[in-house]
Design a protein around this motif. Structure first.
Motif, PDB file in Angstrom:
ATOM      1  N   LEU A 374       0.720  -1.242   0.131  1.00 20.29           N
ATOM      2  CA  LEU A 374       0.061  -0.043  -0.068  1.00 20.29           C
ATOM      3  C   LEU A 374       0.767   1.299  -0.184  1.00 20.29           C
ATOM      4  O   LEU A 374       0.466   2.260  -0.756  1.00 20.29           O
ATOM      5  N   ALA A 375       2.147   1.312   0.806  1.00 19.71           N
ATOM      6  CA  ALA A 375       2.996   2.554   0.672  1.00 19.71           C
ATOM      7  C   ALA A 375       3.577   2.621  -0.700  1.00 19.71           C
ATOM      8  O   ALA A 375       3.338   3.793  -1.133  1.00 19.71           O
ATOM      9  N   ASP A 376       3.738   1.658  -1.542  1.00 26.37           N
ATOM     10  CA  ASP A 376       4.208   1.535  -3.085  1.00 26.37           C
ATOM     11  C   ASP A 376       3.204   2.401  -3.719  1.00 26.37           C
ATOM     12  O   ASP A 376       3.125   2.911  -4.444  1.00 26.37           O
ATOM     13  N   PHE A 377       1.829   1.838  -3.445  1.00 26.61           N
ATOM     14  CA  PHE A 377       0.757   2.346  -4.186  1.00 26.61           C
ATOM     15  C   PHE A 377       0.499   3.675  -4.067  1.00 26.61           C
ATOM     16  O   PHE A 377       0.327   4.483  -4.888  1.00 26.61           O
ATOM     17  N   ALA A 378       0.777   4.170  -2.740  1.00 29.41           N
ATOM     18  CA  ALA A 378       0.100   5.753  -2.278  1.00 29.41           C
ATOM     19  C   ALA A 378       1.487   6.256  -2.863  1.00 29.41           C
ATOM     20  O   ALA A 378       1.072   7.375  -3.530  1.00 29.41           O
TER      21      ALA A 378
END
Ligand code: BLA
Length: 502
Positions: A374-378
């Motif tokens: 999710l961090a990569d996505f954000a």
């Protein structure tokens, strides 16, 4: 009955019915279509000859039917139309309404209200609007609205119906004559009031079906199929047959509804049912429309109050953080200790602070690998510093590790280079919804392809994964400002450290 199912897709067949061009009227009044150039009646509907007391009407000058006084009023540019008028050859009095369809004039005549009615309506409206202003909270306001509209209309069951995010709706308040059932807190699917009807009801604020079992009166003489008469603004417009069957299936004999329009959008309706045929005079309809105008202003005021309260609450958290950062705490040292505080501020079930390869978590967060993803996505969302979604299970990455379901993400990127960010999570809400009848069978087509509405409105409960509670605009803005505070503190310290090192 109960089932676990995702929210249903819209029933597009219902949205396609061209309800503004039915080619017929409800027969409690009569309609005259007039060419303003010749002032002659080109078309009409209803029992015109009988009710206006004339042998021939098609092609006749309007004046021959309505007399010189009313005709002059109709064609005077600014004049208001007289009430309670009896045309020269008629034996009954009418109230008259004038609308336009392109170049054509549409004159609707309906049984007149008794003059005393108006005298009782006006003071009631004033009192009603005043009571709305004095309501102590939103729910009391909606309860009052149902009561006032029931008193005004005399209908048996009056409901405040509120549209929800997915265009389904819910009865949020009601006022009912003794002995009749209630739909309070019941949901109704979006297809019950299809998109074109919702659009029309923003423009045309009141509709009445005095007798759901009526036989439509067609426009005569017929017109070419490619030039239908647009009856969007007509009170007598004949109603969708699907909706008439819907009312009959519900056991309702007469229906009226008043739009609640807020900021140009249909917030909801006041839906009124009567269990025997019952019409509403023009004055009562206008009165109800005025009350709903007062109601929508008060709804807006209460919504503004709740936004204001939320902003004040968030501001107090921001002030606290600003003060702490002022006290020279380095943000990278300060933030890790603030996760519970931030979770409380943003009403998050879990918060993760990602800094490079390090992840610090508080509360109910997804598994670490999910957090990484999710961090990569954000980060990939780039541009804005804040990214928000209440449905991670929709487009974008899924996040449904067992027992750790998080569908709401509010992300603040503090530094893209340092992979430094704050992720707030909200869990999926499993809601039990009480529907008035099975919404997955809201319509069915018969052998001829005709659509039929559902036959049963019995409570039908369903568990729905509704996504997370959405992040409010105020919460997103607060997150954005928090980013600003931290960035400023961080840069100030960096510059100070650089200067010191030099
Ligand atoms: C219209 N549907 C309406 C209206 C209401 C509802 C209030 C406005 C007309 C009126 O005042 O009666 C629905 N009535 C409700 C709801 C409650 C209520 C939800 O009292 C809850 C308390 N209807 C169907 C299906 C279709 C459909 C399956 O159930 C389509 C296939 C259509 N409803 C439909 C259409 C209209 C309508 C086309 C517009 C009627 C018109 O104005 O001509």
């Amino acid at each position: 009955r109960s089932a676990v199912t995702p929210a249903q897709p819209p029933l597009t067949e219902c949205d396609r019915e061209p309800i503004h061009i039915p080619g017929s009227i409800q027969p409690h009044g009569v309609l005259l279509v007039v060419d303003p150039q010749t002032r002659c009646v080109t078309q009409g509907a209803g029992r015109i000859a009988e009710r206006l007391g004339v042998a021939v009407w098609a092609g006749q000058p309007l004046e021959a039917l309505l007399g010189p006084v009313l005709t002059a009023a109709i064609f005077s540019p600014a004049g208001s139309l007289p009430r309670n008028v009896t045309p020269p050859h008629a034996t009954e009095a009418f109230d008259v309404q004038l609308t336009h369809a392109g170049a054509e004039l549409l004159i609707e005549l309906e049984p007149a209200a008794t003059p005393e009615l108006m005298a009782t309506i006006l003071p009631r409206l004033e009192e009603g609007a005043q009571r709305f202003e004095q309501a102590g909270d939103m729910q009391s306001l909606l309860n009052l609205a149902a009561r006032e509209i029931r008193q005004l209309t005399g209908y048996d069951r009056v409901m405040v119906y509120r549209f929800l995010a997915d265009e389904a709706g819910k009865v949020v308040a009601d006022d009912i004559a003794p002995g009749h059932s209630s739909f309070l807190n019941h949901h109704f699917p979006a297809s019950d009031i299809p998109a074109q009807a919702r659009a029309l009801y923003v423009r045309n604020l009141v509709r009445v079906i005095p007798d759901a079992c009526y036989h439509p009166a067609p426009l005569w003489p017929p017109r070419p199929a490619d030039q239908p008469l647009d009856m969007s603004d007509c009170s007598l417009r004949s109603v969708s047959p699907v909706h008439l069957r819907y009312l009959q299936n519900m056991g309702v004999a007469a229906s009226a509804s008043f739009s609640i329009v807020k900021d140009g959008e249909l917030w909801g309706l006041i839906a009124c049912h009567h269990f025997s045929p019952r019409g509403l005079s023009l004055d009562v309809r206008n009165g109800g429309r005025a009350l709903c105008g007062a109601l929508s202003r008060q709804i807006r005021a209460w919504e503004d109050v709740s936004i204001y309260r939320e902003k004040v609450r968030l501001q107090s958290y921001e002030d606290q953080i600003a003060a702490d950062l002022q006290d020279e705490a380095a943000p990278e040292d300060f933030l890790p200790g603030q996760l519970p505080f931030l979770a409380e501020m943003l009403d998050a079930d879990g918060v993760a602070l990602v800094h490079g390869a390090a992840i610090l978590q508080h509360g109910r967060c997804p598994e670490t690998a999910e957090v990484e993803r999710l961090a990569d996505f954000a980060l990939a969302q780039g541009a804005g510093m804040v990214f928000a979604t209440d449905r991670l299970a929709g487009p974008g990455p899924r996040c449904d590790s067992p027992g750790q379901l998080a569908t709401g993400l509010l992300a603040l990127i503090l530094s893209a280079e340092e992979r430094w960010m704050l992720l707030c999570f909200r869990a999926d809400v499993l809601q039990t919804i009480n529907w008035a009848g099975n919404p997955h069978k809201a319509a069915s087509a018969d052998a001829t392809g005709q659509l039929n509405p559902r036959a049963s409105f019995q409570s039908w409960s369903e568990q729905v994964r509704g996504g997370a509670r959405p992040w409010s605009p105020a919460e997103k803005e607060a997150m954005q400002r928090l980013g600003g505070l931290i960035q400023t503190a961080w840069q100030t310290r960096r510059i100070r450290d650089l200067n010191r090192d030099l």
